[in-house]
Design a protein around this motif. Structure first.
Motif, mmCIF file in Angstrom:
data_model
loop_
_atom_site.group_PDB
_atom_site.id
_atom_site.type_symbol
_atom_site.label_atom_id
_atom_site.label_comp_id
_atom_site.label_asym_id
_atom_site.label_seq_id
_atom_site.Cartn_x
_atom_site.Cartn_y
_atom_site.Cartn_z
ATOM 1 N N ILE A 127 0.878 -1.182 0.000
ATOM 2 C CA ILE A 127 0.000 0.000 0.000
ATOM 3 C C ILE A 127 0.908 1.223 0.000
ATOM 4 O O ILE A 127 1.692 1.417 0.942
ATOM 5 C CB ILE A 127 -0.912 0.008 1.239
ATOM 6 N N LEU A 154 -1.828 7.853 1.863
ATOM 7 C CA LEU A 154 -3.261 7.794 2.143
ATOM 8 C C LEU A 154 -3.547 8.375 3.523
ATOM 9 O O LEU A 154 -2.688 8.351 4.415
ATOM 10 C CB LEU A 154 -3.766 6.352 2.089
ATOM 11 N N ASP A 210 -8.596 5.854 5.069
ATOM 12 C CA ASP A 210 -8.471 5.167 3.781
ATOM 13 C C ASP A 210 -7.449 4.043 3.870
ATOM 14 O O ASP A 210 -7.653 2.955 3.301
ATOM 15 C CB ASP A 210 -8.073 6.156 2.686
ATOM 16 N N PHE A 211 -6.346 4.303 4.577
ATOM 17 C CA PHE A 211 -5.330 3.263 4.736
ATOM 18 C C PHE A 211 -5.881 2.062 5.490
ATOM 19 O O PHE A 211 -5.703 0.912 5.074
ATOM 20 C CB PHE A 211 -4.102 3.809 5.463
ATOM 21 N N ALA A 248 -8.945 1.077 5.868
ATOM 22 C CA ALA A 248 -9.951 0.370 5.072
ATOM 23 C C ALA A 248 -9.289 -0.481 3.991
ATOM 24 O O ALA A 248 -9.688 -1.630 3.749
ATOM 25 C CB ALA A 248 -10.919 1.369 4.443
ATOM 26 N N GLU A 249 -8.261 0.078 3.352
ATOM 27 C CA GLU A 249 -7.579 -0.651 2.281
ATOM 28 C C GLU A 249 -6.781 -1.830 2.833
ATOM 29 O O GLU A 249 -6.769 -2.918 2.237
ATOM 30 C CB GLU A 249 -6.651 0.299 1.517
ATOM 31 N N LEU A 250 -6.116 -1.633 3.965
ATOM 32 C CA LEU A 250 -5.356 -2.714 4.583
ATOM 33 C C LEU A 250 -6.273 -3.879 4.951
ATOM 34 O O LEU A 250 -5.983 -5.042 4.633
ATOM 35 C CB LEU A 250 -4.636 -2.201 5.832
ATOM 36 N N GLU A 251 -7.382 -3.579 5.606
ATOM 37 C CA GLU A 251 -8.321 -4.623 6.006
ATOM 38 C C GLU A 251 -8.928 -5.310 4.793
ATOM 39 O O GLU A 251 -9.056 -6.541 4.768
ATOM 40 C CB GLU A 251 -9.404 -4.040 6.903
ATOM 41 N N ARG A 252 -9.288 -4.532 3.793
ATOM 42 C CA ARG A 252 -9.905 -5.116 2.599
ATOM 43 C C ARG A 252 -8.949 -6.098 1.920
ATOM 44 O O ARG A 252 -9.332 -7.226 1.576
ATOM 45 C CB ARG A 252 -10.288 -4.014 1.606
ATOM 46 N N ARG A 253 -7.697 -5.689 1.746
ATOM 47 C CA ARG A 253 -6.741 -6.552 1.050
ATOM 48 C C ARG A 253 -6.450 -7.830 1.840
ATOM 49 O O ARG A 253 -6.471 -8.936 1.290
ATOM 50 C CB ARG A 253 -5.433 -5.794 0.797
#
Length: 277
Positions: A230, A234, A238-239, A241-246
């Protein structure tokens, strides 16, 4: 496939092998007996290393981790496979990993050259093991320490990275069984925001094979997937959310694969390793 500090190995297939119940119990009992006995012996052997430089204890810990993973393969028939090796950065980096099993901490000691793992500070109080982990440079965090704990984490991580080592943090802060959701904590976001460098997410399905406080160790292949980093820049929300999503998306996929029978195993004897170790 070569990786820093070790090699990706095909293990024993892409899914769990369902061993006979009695054989599963016997092989698990053998591993547990050897694990605790061998670890106890090494803890006493390593005591003199507490007065030597940190790097000596770190190398000793890496050797112990390698030996336990090898013993697990020989007794329980559990191997591992690494995917996404192209996403491993050169040099020091911050890895944010899913944490399902005690196996994960062993793995990172051989996956990365001399990493500093972020762990709960209470583990340092365990005689022999905790003393060794502290002396090897692991980062202890008081999970109830609030802002002071985050400052300590950032200070230690910055020092580790400047020294050329990588940092591994488990963003949920504890082992989480497959299929169970626990919130992501502030530690990974603090490192990302203050240190201003990319963070590499990692997904695993190790909990299928070596569960938390589980006696049984199941044969098969633990899957580890290194995901694209990542990039820095960010905002915090946003970071996170993106970390958890991935991590969660990839972990769900690996868990589903680990629970599915592999057609290639139909012609394989139960518990028999397949491929190179």
């Amino acid at each position: 496939q070569q990786i820093p500090g070790g090699a990706a190995r095909p293990g024993v297939g892409t899914a769990r092998i369902e061993a006979r119940p009695m054989m599963l119990v016997l092989r698990s009992a053998l591993f547990n007996a050897v694990f605790f006995l061998w670890s106890a012996v090494l803890c006493f052997i390593y005591l003199p290393l507490l007065v030597l430089p940190e790097r000596v204890m770190l190398r000793a810990g890496t050797w112990w981790s390698k030996s336990i993973i090898r013993i697990l393969g020989l007794t329980a028939g559990t191997g591992f496979e690494i995917r996404g090796a192209e996403n491993i950065p050169t040099g020091s980096a911050i890895f944010a990993s899913k944490h399902q099993s005690a196996w994960d901490t062993l793995f990172y000691m051989i996956f990365l050259p001399g990493p500093a793992l972020v762990m709960k500070k209470e583990l340092f109080r365990i005689p022999l093991y905790g003393w060794s982990a502290r002396h090897a440079g692991m980062i202890g965090v008081d999970r109830r320490g609030g802002a002071r704990a985050l400052k300590h984490l950032i200070r230690r991580a910055r020092s580790v990275l400047k020294g050329g080592q990588s940092v591994v943090i488990f963003p949920q802060g504890t082992r989480t069984a497959p299929g169970v959701h626990k919130p992501y904590q502030a530690g990974a976001a603090a490192l990302y925001r203050v240190l201003g460098q990319p963070i590499v997410p990692v997904a695993v399905n190790s909990g299928l094979f070596w569960g938390r406080r589980a006696f049984l160790k199941r044969p098969g292949t633990i899957l580890i997937e290194v995901l694209p980093a990542i990039p820095a820049g960010l905002d915090r929300d946003d970071f996170m959310a993106e970390l958890e999503r991935r991590i969660e998306t990839a972990t769900d996929r690996l868990v589903a694969e680990g629970r599915s029978p592999a057609p290639a195993l139909a012609h394989q004897k139960e518990g028999e390793p397949r491929g190179n170790r």
